[in-house]
Each structure stands twice: as C-alpha cells, then as structure tokens.
Design a protein around this motif. Structure first.
Motif, PDB file in Angstrom:
ATOM      1  N   SER A 202      76.585  -9.631  89.547  1.00 23.95           N
ATOM      2  CA  SER A 202      77.469  -8.863  90.433  1.00 23.95           C
ATOM      3  C   SER A 202      76.927  -8.853  91.865  1.00 23.95           C
ATOM      4  O   SER A 202      77.628  -8.494  92.803  1.00 23.95           O
ATOM      5  N   LYS A 203      75.645  -9.217  92.039  1.00 26.47           N
ATOM      6  CA  LYS A 203      75.069  -9.123  93.396  1.00 26.47           C
ATOM      7  C   LYS A 203      74.588 -10.458  93.954  1.00 26.47           C
ATOM      8  O   LYS A 203      74.584 -10.661  95.163  1.00 26.47           O
TER       9      LYS A 203
ATOM     10  N   ASP B 283      79.362 -18.280  95.786  1.00 30.59           N
ATOM     11  CA  ASP B 283      79.875 -16.958  95.412  1.00 30.59           C
ATOM     12  C   ASP B 283      81.318 -17.141  94.910  1.00 30.59           C
ATOM     13  O   ASP B 283      82.219 -17.432  95.713  1.00 30.59           O
ATOM     14  N   PRO B 284      81.543 -16.995  93.593  1.00 33.65           N
ATOM     15  CA  PRO B 284      82.877 -17.275  93.067  1.00 33.65           C
ATOM     16  C   PRO B 284      83.926 -16.262  93.522  1.00 33.65           C
ATOM     17  O   PRO B 284      85.121 -16.562  93.500  1.00 33.65           O
ATOM     18  N   VAL B 285      83.497 -15.079  93.985  1.00 28.70           N
ATOM     19  CA  VAL B 285      84.479 -14.086  94.418  1.00 28.70           C
ATOM     20  C   VAL B 285      85.049 -14.479  95.779  1.00 28.70           C
ATOM     21  O   VAL B 285      86.261 -14.576  95.981  1.00 28.70           O
ATOM     22  N   SER B 286      84.143 -14.785  96.722  1.00 29.11           N
ATOM     23  CA  SER B 286      84.631 -15.165  98.064  1.00 29.11           C
ATOM     24  C   SER B 286      84.902 -16.669  98.148  1.00 29.11           C
ATOM     25  O   SER B 286      85.416 -17.147  99.162  1.00 29.11           O
ATOM     26  N   ASP B 287      84.538 -17.413  97.110  1.00 31.49           N
ATOM     27  CA  ASP B 287      84.686 -18.870  97.076  1.00 31.49           C
ATOM     28  C   ASP B 287      83.876 -19.533  98.195  1.00 31.49           C
ATOM     29  O   ASP B 287      84.246 -20.553  98.744  1.00 31.49           O
TER      30      ASP B 287
ATOM     31  N   ARG C 290      82.171 -18.142  82.581  1.00 34.73           N
ATOM     32  CA  ARG C 290      81.357 -18.069  83.809  1.00 34.73           C
ATOM     33  C   ARG C 290      81.080 -19.482  84.356  1.00 34.73           C
ATOM     34  O   ARG C 290      81.167 -19.735  85.556  1.00 34.73           O
TER      35      ARG C 290
ATOM     36  N   ARG D  99      83.984 -20.817  86.179  1.00 30.24           N
ATOM     37  CA  ARG D  99      84.090 -20.408  87.589  1.00 30.24           C
ATOM     38  C   ARG D  99      83.123 -21.221  88.454  1.00 30.24           C
ATOM     39  O   ARG D  99      83.398 -21.548  89.598  1.00 30.24           O
TER      40      ARG D  99
END
Ligand SMILES: Nc1ncnc2c1ncn2[C@@H]1O[C@H](COP(=O)(O)OP(=O)(O)O)[C@@H](O)[C@H]1O
Ligand SMILES: O=C(CO)[C@@H](O)[C@H](O)COP(=O)(O)O
Length: 576
Positions: A385-386, A414-418, A551, A554
């Motif tokens: 998560s971090k 970072d898969p969240v912000s790509d 995971r 991603r």
C-alpha cells in the motif's frame, strides 16, 4: 532374469552438454549419461560450451568437440550397463538453428570409419568450417534487416516462416557465412542443422532436416511446405539458389521417417545391432514437447541455458514477437515458442553475487539464492500500500525478447498512479535481485503468452492448465514456486521425473513412436496410451493463487511500459 526387450536411445546436443537417455518400450528410463563440455572436453578453450568473438558478436562451438562428446558418451552409457544390441531406434535433439558446414569428402569419410579409432580422430577433415554458429550469436543484424525487408516487412516474414528474422536463425547465418567466407561456402557440400548433424553421424551419410527444426531457419514456407525461393535467393548470394538447395537437401514431411540403419562403425566399435534404425532428429525445443503427452492449454517452461516457453496448438498465429514451428511429429499441429537468451546464465550471475556477498564456499550452490528468492516479498514490495513494485531486466548477453543490448535496468512502478520511474537498483541488492530477476523472466512469459492461454475452468482467469518445468533449472523448487505465482496453472506446476533431460527423453520417445507405431497412429495416441502419469510426473509447486496472480497481472502493465521505454531509448541510440 536379464531383460531382452527393445530399447530406444535419445540424444540431446545442447549448449553446455551432450546427454544420452535410454527408455524401454513402456517409456521407462533405463539408462542415462552425459558429457559436460566445460568439465569433460579436452583441447578446446570453451566457456559454457562456446567460444566468443566479442568484436563481431559471434558465438560458436567447435564441431570436433561434439565428436569427442559422442565418443565418450557412448563409453559412459556402456559403463552404465547399457546393452547396445537391444537398441532398436535412435533419435536426437539438437540446439536449434546451429549449422554445420560439411565438405565434399565428408560422406566418404563417414562411410569408411575405422572402428578401432575415435570419431574425433577421423572426421576432422570432413568440415568446410570447423565451427558451428551458436544460437547465442548476435552477429547478423545487417542480414536480419535484409531478411525482414525481402518479403516486405517482419510481419510478412513471420507469416511465411513462423518467425521474423532473428540473429541466430540459420538463413541469416548462411547469408553472413557466404559473405564472410566465400571460399568455405563454395567448398561446403552440405549444410546440416545440429539435429541433422547427430543423425548424420549415426547414419554414416547425410541426414535431411526435420520438418519442425527446418522452421528455425527463416527459409521454410510453413504453410506451403517448401523452401521460399526469395529467401533462398537472398541467402544464396552469387553462387545461386540451385547450389544452396543442393547444400540444404530435402525435407521429408514425416517426422518419424526411418532414415536407414545405423552406420557399421557403431556396430563394430560399440556392439549396436546392425538393424538399429536412425530416426529423424529434431530441435531441442520441438523435442521437449515430445517428453510428455502435452494437452491443450498446458505450457512447458524450459530453464536451460536459454529460457523457452512452449505450447502445442492447432492454430497457426504467427507474430513477429513469437515463433511458430511445425510439430515434429503431427501434421496440423504447431509449436508456439518464446525464447530468451538470458536465462540460466543471467540467474547464475545473480546467484554468484549473492554467494560472494554471503561468503558461500560452494560457488555453484543455489541455497542462498533460493532463500532470498522466497524471503523477498513479491515485486520486492515491503508494503504494497506504500511502496512501489520493483521491476528489472537482467541481460548479461544481448537479448532476443525484447531486442535489447547487454545491460541491467531497474524501475519502480506504482500501479495506482500508473507511474514508472527509473531506479538505481532493488532496495537490497543482491539479495532481492533473486526475486526480481526470476519474476522478470516469468512476467515476460506471461505478457507474451496471454493471448494463447485460455480459462481452464469456470470463474478462472486465462492461464495454463498445467505448467511443466524442464531443463537444468527445473531442479529448483523455489523457482517453480515463483513460476506458479506469476504464471498461474490451475492444476499446479509439475516436473517430469527426468525433468532436466526432457529433450533427450522426447528424442527417445520419438524413436519409440517411429519404430512401433501402427499405420496412421499419431505420436499423441501411442505415447498417450503408454504414459504413466503417476510415475512420470511430480507436482512441485502450487499454480494459480488468486491474490498474487492478480497482483502480477497489475505489474504486467508496468513491465510492458519498462520494455517500451528501453526500446525507445535504444532507437534513440541511448543504450549502446
Ligand atoms: N538447482 C538449480 N537451480 C537453478 N538453476 C539450475 C540448477 N541446477 C542447474 N541449473 C541451471 O541449469 C542450466 C543448465 O541447464 P541445461 O538444461 O542442462 O542446459 P543446456 O541444455 O542449455 O545445455 C545451468 O546454466 C544452470 O544455471
Ligand atoms: O535458440 C533457441 C531456440 O530458438 C535455444 O533454445 C536453443 O535451442 C538452445 O537451447 P538450450 O541449450 O538452452 O537447450
């Protein structure tokens, strides 16, 4: 009472060794032996089985060393108790694409071999060139550009031959050979692949290419089932297509063809029966898919010097990023393959750094590598998560997929912000490199096979049903575990009981099929009937685990971005 039934001998002439494996007609392994080039060969200054000319990116192997290997391997099989008289059929597998240039004296020398003397001492004069270009060679970029262009572009070449142009493929290699050594090319009477070279030696006369291995040349039109004239014209140069056709010989359609009886030399020197039949030999990868009755949606991952990923399919869907070959046994089936140069030797480099840092005495021990591989969390992410995912590429040799030069590169994703960022290395090197290099190799396989695998059952994402690990690296259960995490495999990750010698086993099975088949009986039918799942395979790791599989799914996006970025930099000349 001693057994007297028929036996079948399979050879595997690969980068680092020659292996021989014998099975009986129930497919059970009864003997095996090997000759390791670095450890056993005398008189050749090789490293990891090959010689290198860095200045021209050439990698090649001395053909005389392989003769020495056959001489010694047969003695080792005898020491192992093999009764050569019982061998009814011999087939072989050879590292793909490598060519051997024989001269006009060769067949006479082969026919007149003196059983009192070794092969090596008698066949020295049979070659127009003493070396065989190795699959790791990268000297033919110019020739590859010409091959890709001659039919229009790399897509056209892949449509016709199953692959775009590759440095190691025999067509571009022949083109370079005839330009670099015009005299030797003229003196070349016959060109064999490594696979047909083995068959030639045992037959005592030239053996043809096999219907699968011929697809590794960028010269064979797979759908038309014949040479492509334009490609031959390019490779042949000034002495013309007809001369090249003569050097190449015919390509029989039947992968189980009986080429003839064993050469008298082996009967008299080693006690083979004179009616022992020589069966067409094939490439090491086509041979690997014959080591088991592979089902649809099963994948084989071969961790040899190269890493390869193999599937058997009825669909011919060529693409410049992959390879398609004819099945070595079954018309209408194809082999899909991915091949990486940076497999075993790249992992060894990380292993060596770990062992050196930890002060491990046994340089070849994989224990510290394995410990670090398993204790590092997926993607070396301490807290998903971090912290970002750690991705890397480790290429001590120029790579095939993707076409990148020697180098090691690291990125954070970072898969969240790509967002993808260049980094200097893994947080804790070299320990975490163990995880990142193994993941990197399997992520590349997953990325490139995703359109070929399908869902193996209700509610399951597309993935193989089973993943079979073979080759030297299949001894390693920690690597198998990560293979299952990244690639999935609804039934798990498996290993053959002779996993490290799958190519030689496949060759031996091909000989069983070719000699014992009923008219029209396919390889799959015959081997399927005799195969004993519970004895021959072992589950070595879990396959599909939903959370970690997702995971890595991603991570694939970042992995692809990393490769594209590096390819772009290469184009701009920033990587050389
Ligand atoms: N326990 C192990 N763990 C990981 N890799 C291994 C292990 N044992 C052998 N290998 C790898 O296997 C490779 C040789 O595989 P092999 O299939 O025999 O080679 P080839 O057929 O290409 O000559 C070596 O380069 C080595 O890195
Ligand atoms: O080039 C390829 C396949 O295209 C290699 O897979 C070679 O066939 C050599 O393999 P190993 O020595 O690793 O078995």
């Amino acid at each position: 009472m001693a057994s007297t039934g028929p036996l079948y001998l399979g050879f595997d002439l690969s980068t680092q060794q020659l292996k021989g494996l014998v099975v009986d007609d129930s497919l059970k392994k009864v003997h095996e032996a090997k000759f390791d080039f670095d450890a056993d060969a005398k008189g050749f200054n090789i490293n990891k089985g090959v010689l290198v000319n860095e200045a021209e990116h050439e990698v090649f192997a001395p053909v005389a060393m392989w003769l020495q290997a056959i001489d010694t391997l047969l003695l080792r099989l005898k020491d192992d108790g093999l009764d050569f008289k019982r061998i009814k059929g011999i087939s072989g597998s050879g590292m793909q694409h490598g060519s051997v240039f024989w001269n006009a004296d060769a067949e006479q020398l082969l026919a007149q071999l003196d059983p009192e003397k070794t092969l090596q001492s008698q066949l020295d004069g049979a070659f127009a060139h003493p070396f065989s270009p190795n699959w790791q060679d990268a000297s033919t970029q110019k020739e590859c550009d010409e091959f890709d262009a001659v039919l229009g572009n790399e897509h056209q070449l892949a449509n016709v031959t199953g692959s775009k142009a590759h440095h190691r493929f025999t067509g571009p290699q022949i083109l370079r050979f005839q330009r670099k050594y015009p005299d030797k090319y003229i003196k070349t009477y016959r060109i064999t692949l490594v696979s047909s070279w083995i068959a030639t030696v045992f037959l005592g006369k030239f053996a043809p290419f096999d219907i699968s291995d011929v697809c590794g040349m960028n010269l064979w039109d797979i759908k038309a089932g014949k040479w492509n004239e334009k490609l031959l014209e390019l490779a042949a140069g000034p002495s013309g297509v007809d001369a090249l056709k003569k050097k190449l010989g015919d390509v029989p359609e039947d992968g189980g063809i009986h080429l003839g009886n064993i050469s008298d030399y082996f009967v008299r020197r080693h006690g083979f029966s004179s009616d022992c039949t020589i069966i067409a030999s094939t490439g090491d990868n086509p041979s690997t898919i014959l080591a088991l009755p592979l089902k649809k949606n099963d994948a084989i991952v071969s961790l040899g010097t190269s890493t390869t990923f193999l599937m058997s399919t009825a669909q011919y869907r060529p693409d410049p990023a992959t390879h398609f070959f004819n099945s070595p046994t079954t018309p209408g089936l194809y082999m899909f393959m991915l091949c990486y140069k940076n497999g075993g030797l790249a992992r060894e480099k990380v292993r060596n750094a770990i062992n050196a840092q930890a002060g491990v005495d046994d340089k070849n021990s994989w224990s510290a590598f394995d410990e670090n591989l398993l204790s590092t969390p997926p993607l070396a992410q301490d807290d998903p998560s971090k912290t970002p995912m750690n991705l890397g590429l480790y290429f001590p040799r120029p790579e095939i997929i993707p076409n990148l030069p020697v180098g090691e590169w690291h990125f954070e994703y970072d898969p969240v912000s790509d967002e993808l960022k260049r980094s200097r290395g893994v947080p804790r090197s070299p320990e975490q490199d163990a995880r990142v290099i193994v993941e990197s190799q399997f992520l590349s396989l997953r990325l490139r096979s995703r359109d070929l695998v399908h869902s193996p059952g209700p509610g399951l994402p597309p993935q193989p049903r089973r993943v079979y690990m073979v080759g030297g690296g299949s001894r390693n259960k920690a690597i198998a575990r990560v293979a299952g995490e990244v690639l999935g495999g609804s039934e798990g990750v498996f290993k053959l009981d002779v996993g490290e010698n799958a190519c030689a086993l496949g060759a031996a099975y091909k000989a069983v099929w070719a000699v014992e088949r009923d008219p029209g009986e396919t390889f799959e039918d015959l081997i399927g009937k005799r195969w004993r799942e519970d004895e021959f395979v072992e589950k070595i790791a879990d396959g599909y685990q939903p959370d970690v599989f997702e995971r890595y799914g991603r991570a694939l996006k970042g992995f692809e971005m990393m490769e594209l970025k590096l390819l772009e930099e290469r184009k701009e000349g920033k990587l050389e």
